[in-house]
Design a protein around this motif. Structure first.
Motif, PDB file in Angstrom:
ATOM      1  N   ASN A 298       0.827  -1.260  -0.048  1.00  0.00           N
ATOM      2  CA  ASN A 298       0.064   0.170   0.036  1.00  0.00           C
ATOM      3  C   ASN A 298       0.846   1.161  -0.025  1.00  0.00           C
ATOM      4  O   ASN A 298       1.604   1.322   1.105  1.00  0.00           O
ATOM      5  N   LEU A 299       0.725   2.087  -1.062  1.00  0.00           N
ATOM      6  CA  LEU A 299       1.457   3.335  -1.219  1.00  0.00           C
ATOM      7  C   LEU A 299       0.583   4.393  -0.900  1.00  0.00           C
ATOM      8  O   LEU A 299      -0.771   4.396  -1.043  1.00  0.00           O
ATOM      9  N   LEU A 300       1.173   5.615  -0.072  1.00  0.00           N
ATOM     10  CA  LEU A 300       0.241   6.540   0.353  1.00  0.00           C
ATOM     11  C   LEU A 300       0.765   7.713  -0.514  1.00  0.00           C
ATOM     12  O   LEU A 300       2.128   8.203  -0.267  1.00  0.00           O
ATOM     13  N   PHE A 301      -0.069   8.457  -0.956  1.00  0.00           N
ATOM     14  CA  PHE A 301       0.175   9.989  -1.552  1.00  0.00           C
ATOM     15  C   PHE A 301      -0.800  10.956  -0.898  1.00  0.00           C
ATOM     16  O   PHE A 301      -1.867  10.603  -0.704  1.00  0.00           O
ATOM     17  N   VAL A 302      -0.187  12.113  -0.192  1.00  0.00           N
ATOM     18  CA  VAL A 302      -0.835  12.946   0.185  1.00  0.00           C
ATOM     19  C   VAL A 302      -0.669  14.338  -0.250  1.00  0.00           C
ATOM     20  O   VAL A 302       0.532  14.842   0.184  1.00  0.00           O
ATOM     21  N   GLY A 303      -1.353  15.067  -0.814  1.00  0.00           N
ATOM     22  CA  GLY A 303      -1.219  16.401  -1.254  1.00  0.00           C
ATOM     23  C   GLY A 303      -2.368  16.966  -1.982  1.00  0.00           C
ATOM     24  O   GLY A 303      -3.092  16.424  -2.808  1.00  0.00           O
ATOM     25  N   ARG A 304      -2.589  18.344  -2.006  1.00  0.00           N
ATOM     26  CA  ARG A 304      -3.797  19.068  -2.421  1.00  0.00           C
ATOM     27  C   ARG A 304      -3.521  19.341  -3.921  1.00  0.00           C
ATOM     28  O   ARG A 304      -4.316  19.353  -4.599  1.00  0.00           O
ATOM     29  N   GLU A 305      -2.196  19.691  -4.054  1.00  0.00           N
ATOM     30  CA  GLU A 305      -1.858  19.700  -5.643  1.00  0.00           C
ATOM     31  C   GLU A 305      -1.354  18.709  -6.385  1.00  0.00           C
ATOM     32  O   GLU A 305      -0.203  18.341  -6.197  1.00  0.00           O
ATOM     33  N   PHE A 306      -2.090  17.688  -6.788  1.00  0.00           N
ATOM     34  CA  PHE A 306      -1.959  16.629  -7.332  1.00  0.00           C
ATOM     35  C   PHE A 306      -0.702  16.495  -8.357  1.00  0.00           C
ATOM     36  O   PHE A 306       0.215  15.683  -8.342  1.00  0.00           O
ATOM     37  N   VAL A 307      -0.988  17.627  -9.313  1.00  0.00           N
ATOM     38  CA  VAL A 307       0.307  17.525 -10.397  1.00  0.00           C
ATOM     39  C   VAL A 307       1.571  17.969  -9.850  1.00  0.00           C
ATOM     40  O   VAL A 307       2.583  17.259 -10.097  1.00  0.00           O
ATOM     41  N   ARG A 308       1.587  19.126  -9.071  1.00  0.00           N
ATOM     42  CA  ARG A 308       2.841  19.569  -8.504  1.00  0.00           C
ATOM     43  C   ARG A 308       3.321  18.825  -7.560  1.00  0.00           C
ATOM     44  O   ARG A 308       4.690  18.400  -7.526  1.00  0.00           O
ATOM     45  N   LYS A 309       2.714  18.066  -6.780  1.00  0.00           N
ATOM     46  CA  LYS A 309       3.240  16.963  -5.942  1.00  0.00           C
ATOM     47  C   LYS A 309       3.759  15.668  -6.449  1.00  0.00           C
ATOM     48  O   LYS A 309       4.131  14.849  -5.906  1.00  0.00           O
ATOM     49  N   GLY A 310       3.628  15.495  -7.675  1.00  0.00           N
ATOM     50  CA  GLY A 310       3.925  14.304  -8.496  1.00  0.00           C
ATOM     51  C   GLY A 310       2.991  13.215  -8.585  1.00  0.00           C
ATOM     52  O   GLY A 310       3.574  12.182  -8.706  1.00  0.00           O
ATOM     53  N   GLY A 311       1.485  13.482  -8.444  1.00  0.00           N
ATOM     54  CA  GLY A 311       0.796  12.535  -8.167  1.00  0.00           C
ATOM     55  C   GLY A 311       0.701  11.708  -9.510  1.00  0.00           C
ATOM     56  O   GLY A 311       0.659  10.401  -9.314  1.00  0.00           O
ATOM     57  N   PRO A 312       0.636  12.318 -10.850  1.00  0.00           N
ATOM     58  CA  PRO A 312       0.628  11.469 -11.786  1.00  0.00           C
ATOM     59  C   PRO A 312       1.996  10.554 -11.941  1.00  0.00           C
ATOM     60  O   PRO A 312       1.785   9.268 -12.496  1.00  0.00           O
ATOM     61  N   ILE A 313       3.000  10.886 -11.495  1.00  0.00           N
ATOM     62  CA  ILE A 313       4.174   9.958 -11.304  1.00  0.00           C
ATOM     63  C   ILE A 313       4.107   8.824 -10.477  1.00  0.00           C
ATOM     64  O   ILE A 313       4.552   7.965 -10.610  1.00  0.00           O
ATOM     65  N   ALA A 314       3.466   9.438  -9.290  1.00  0.00           N
ATOM     66  CA  ALA A 314       3.206   8.402  -8.341  1.00  0.00           C
ATOM     67  C   ALA A 314       2.284   7.180  -8.932  1.00  0.00           C
ATOM     68  O   ALA A 314       2.428   6.042  -8.557  1.00  0.00           O
ATOM     69  N   VAL A 315       1.438   7.485  -9.614  1.00  0.00           N
ATOM     70  CA  VAL A 315       0.514   6.597 -10.363  1.00  0.00           C
ATOM     71  C   VAL A 315       1.155   5.550 -11.149  1.00  0.00           C
ATOM     72  O   VAL A 315       1.081   4.322 -11.260  1.00  0.00           O
ATOM     73  N   GLU A 316       2.194   6.288 -12.061  1.00  0.00           N
ATOM     74  CA  GLU A 316       3.028   5.358 -12.672  1.00  0.00           C
ATOM     75  C   GLU A 316       3.924   4.536 -11.886  1.00  0.00           C
ATOM     76  O   GLU A 316       4.367   3.529 -12.388  1.00  0.00           O
ATOM     77  N   ILE A 317       4.502   5.046 -10.896  1.00  0.00           N
ATOM     78  CA  ILE A 317       5.323   4.190 -10.088  1.00  0.00           C
ATOM     79  C   ILE A 317       4.500   3.027  -9.188  1.00  0.00           C
ATOM     80  O   ILE A 317       5.090   2.027  -9.472  1.00  0.00           O
TER      81      ILE A 317
END
Length: 392
Positions: A215-234
């Motif tokens: 289980n990976l956890l990502f927490v951030g209001r600014e999805f793109v700036r915080k690297g959310g799309p990259i987290a999905v690819e990870i």
């Protein structure tokens, strides 16, 4: 000065104790100082109605007619006007030992005899260069120019001391603003918990992480700036390496996510049910992943450490001051998802190694990254400065 208790004023044009202001960091510092037995008086929330009217009218005017973001806190005349009011308010606190603030801009025109301690995570130049919303070509030119001038004016004050959250920020303040290195201190902000998670609860939860499903956890209001799309690819790359994986996203609500991503949206700490859900996600996740594109510190890394979560993140801004090599993995901006995924797989499958990473994270939280430790070290910095001034 009473050596047992400092008499401090926390100043800002905004309300320093508003938990929506500055992501609640100022409010948590004030609360921590009071819990540590210090006297803290808030001075702020100056002419709130006028500030709202000015901000709204100028913000919308620049947005509509010039497609630019307007930041009134860096408008020289506006800053002078607000600070003139602040100076009058601060004259009522001549007995204070020191003034604390989180704004270099609003310290630039302060006229106080006491030492001023500015608690910062970045200089204006770093903000402009790193954060897309503040990019020079997205703001009025006079705002960008005034921001640099306000920093330089503040840093030139002989009674101003900087408490920066990282060496990255401190070095820039010295080089860019001409700050005397003796008046610059490095101290990362502590986690913004109303109540810190107890060690016994955290380590018990960590012991139940089975190593069967990651289980990976990502927490951030600014999805793109915080690297959310990259987290999905990870997460996708980790699955392709044969590790069953779920990515939990908190703080934002991206759409059209693949099935291995669970979006939880904004979870507010002040709502007990949502706070309990957030705590459970921290406690039951295996890693905290945030390949952020721009970050001055990232207090969420402190929170991850509090829950004994190893971290995979980007080595950008001041992140490396917080995330240490014995419990985290940092890669440069240009790194791809596979590099993260390989480290995550290896750390996840080697359970003895994972346990060490997890314990190191919690230990570092207790040693460096809690609000309690931040406050203790801040008090020591203030006391040392006051004693040096008295001896001079």
């Amino acid at each position: 000065m009473d050596h047992d208790s400092l008499n401090l004023v926390f100043y800002d044009v905004h309300d320093p104790e508003d938990k929506q202001f500055w992501a609640g960091s100022a409010a948590h510092i004030i609360s921590g100082l009071r819990k540590a037995g210090q006297k803290v008086t808030s001075v702020g929330d100056l002419v709130p109605r006028l500030r709202r009217v000015l901000r709204a009218s100028l913000f919308h005017a620049y947005r509509i007619f010039r497609n630019l973001h307007y930041h009134p806190d860096r408008h020289d005349l506006v800053t002078r006007f607000y600070t003139a009011i602040g100076n009058r308010r601060l004259r009522q606190h001549r007995d204070a030992d020191a003034i604390l603030t989180v704004s270099a801009a609003f310290a630039a025109y302060l006229e106080v005899p006491q030492p001023i301690f500015v608690l910062l995570d970045a200089t204006w130049g770093q903000i402009v260069e790193m954060y897309p919303y503040f990019a020079a070509d997205r703001q009025p030119e006079h705002i960008v120019r005034a921001g640099y001038q306000l920093d330089r004016k503040a840093f030139s004050k002989p009674n101003l001391h900087l408490v920066m959250t990282s060496a990255w920020a401190a070095d820039r303040a010295i080089a860019e603003g001409g700050m005397d290195p003796r008046r610059v201190h490095i101290l990362p902000f502590g986690a913004n918990f109303v109540e810190e998670p107890r060690r016994d609860f955290v380590m018990q939860a960590a012991a139940t992480r089975t190593g069967k499903h990651c289980n990976l956890l990502f927490v951030g209001r600014e999805f793109v700036r915080k690297g959310g799309p990259i987290a999905v690819e990870i997460a996708r790359a980790l699955k392709e390496l044969g590790v069953p994986t779920t990515l939990h996203v908190v703080g934002s609500s991206p759409e059209n996510m693949p099935g291995f991503v669970k979006v939880h949206g904004m979870l507010k700490k002040e709502i007990p049910e949502q706070m309990a859900q957030l705590q459970n996600l921290y406690a039951t996740s295996d890693f905290f992943v945030m390949p952020t594109r721009a970050e001055a510190q990232g207090i969420v890394f402190n929170e991850a450490a509090a829950y004994a979560l190893p971290v995979a993140a980007t080595d950008v801004g001041g992140v490396s001051t917080v995330v240490q090599k014995d419990w985290g993995f940092l890669l440069p901006l240009e790194a791809n998802e596979n590099e993260y995924a390989v480290w995550l797989r290896d750390a996840f499958q080697d359970r003895a190694r994972y346990k060490v990473l997890s314990e190191n994270a919690r230990n570092d939280f207790e040693a460096r990254l809690s609000n309690k430790v931040y406050v203790q070290k801040l008090i020591a910095i203030i006391r040392t400065t006051l004693e040096s001034s008295a001896a001079a």
